[in-house]
Design an enzyme around this catalytic site. Sequence first.
Site, PDB file in Angstrom:
ATOM      1  N   GLY A  28       0.825  -1.204   0.000  1.00  0.00           N
ATOM      2  CA  GLY A  28       0.000   0.000   0.000  1.00  0.00           C
ATOM      3  C   GLY A  28       0.851   1.242   0.000  1.00  0.00           C
ATOM      4  N   GLY A  58       2.735   1.054   3.526  1.00  0.00           N
ATOM      5  CA  GLY A  58       3.312  -0.174   4.050  1.00  0.00           C
ATOM      6  C   GLY A  58       2.832  -1.386   3.281  1.00  0.00           C
ATOM      7  N   LYS A  84      -2.178  -5.428   7.722  1.00  0.00           N
ATOM      8  CA  LYS A  84      -1.548  -4.286   7.046  1.00  0.00           C
ATOM      9  C   LYS A  84      -0.657  -3.559   8.041  1.00  0.00           C
ATOM     10  CE  LYS A  84      -3.994  -1.511   4.388  1.00  0.00           C
ATOM     11  NZ  LYS A  84      -4.918  -0.425   3.953  1.00  0.00           N
ATOM     12  N   ASP A 102     -11.469   7.013  -2.537  1.00  0.00           N
ATOM     13  CA  ASP A 102     -10.291   6.361  -3.111  1.00  0.00           C
ATOM     14  C   ASP A 102     -10.673   5.008  -3.708  1.00  0.00           C
ATOM     15  OD1 ASP A 102      -7.625   6.196  -3.816  1.00  0.00           O
ATOM     16  OD2 ASP A 102      -7.002   5.285  -1.930  1.00  0.00           O
TER      17      ASP A 102
END
Length: 447
Positions: free
Chosen positions: A169, A172, A188, A285
């Site tokens: 991402g 990270g 994540k 997004d």
Amino acid sequence: MDLNLLLIIPILTILLLLLYLPSIHSLTTPSPLSSMSDPVLPSQKKPPFSHIPPTAAVSSGTSEIRVVHHEDLNKKILVALIVASSLLVVILILLLCLWIYRVKKSKKSNIEMAQQSQDAPKGLSLGPILDKFNPLRMTGKKGSVTVIEYEWLVSATNNFHEDNVIGHGAFGSVYKACFNDHFLAAVKRIHVSGPDAHRGFENEISCLSRIQHQNIVNLLGYCIHGDTRFLVYEMMHNGSLESQLHGPSHGTNLSWQQRMKVALDIARGLEYLHERCTPPVIHRDLKSSNILLGSNFNAKLSDFGLATTGGIHGKNNIKLSGSLGYVAPEYLLDGKLTDKSDVYAFGVVLLELLIGRKPVEKMSPSQCQSIVTWAMPQLTDRSKLPNIVDPVIRDTMDLKHLYQVAAVAVLCVQPEPSYRPLITDVLHSLIPLVPAELGGSLRITES
């Protein structure tokens, strides 16, 4: 003190008073016989005009003694009444205090039950998943999201070994984590190097802790360790839509019907955010890398780090952000953000599903071309449209359905926001194009 006991005490006190007062009354009130003078025989009668004998003084003294005795009894009665009244007042005060305490406790219990009933729908589908976690590893709760110990994440990801990396991402990497009973989840890891990363982490928890929908990814927990933040999601075994369309398989795992199901799932997730949430949520997004696919290619929206509440936002109250190729023109040029911005991004994703190309492609080292600019002239020409469809699915669909999907995509990517449809209208347009067994209403009669 027990409520029943407090109710019995005043009752007993009143009964005792009722029994005690008549006996006192009998002592203080002279009987009819005693009030009469002793009977005198006729032979003993005195002459009517005779002088009062000296014994009258004695008789008078006796009367004075009896009056004094009556006054003592009256004082005792008064004291008894005062004591009994005081006791009753004390008991009534205790009863009042106990009643107030129980009312407050009852209200608190009702509030807790109401909160549990509100949270119940959120945790309904998460229950079987959260049961996989060891309760000893849960250090707390934030909304409906579990706080998980860092050491447990280290163990589940084999110390975040590179072999467990399943995605990357902006802040990270994403790791596959194997918890107890071979339960898999996605972790994540976010390196908080600035305010944007920290804000995105907090925003993700805030949004997903109050959102629960079949087409929105489930956030199972989070962890804070130093300057690093961790988000634990349910595992989506077929990865992202981006990896399926533009990865090694180049979309071969996605048939026309499965692509239409993915589009329908995305529309349902957005419709929930725009129409069902209070206040409405703008994802902000939406892109193929943020659309995750489950084992049956059921699609879920993810990555709510940039999500914001609904309404019209201008450049003065919101920071411009997003991914190139998916950002609506009015947002990119003027900073104007509405739910129609998500509709534009949905149109780009629909074109990816239809054509199989990336949203932005390099034409030369210094020039890029968007899928919208390239495809728009051909989408409205029925003779050219079949030629730009992804070769993997070309000639596998009804042309009538192809024209309908292309028309929806053209409307969604209109430069003017007012010309774009609401996501609810998009949803109703796609339902008849998806087979009933995949969540739509299309009845397939021929193989």
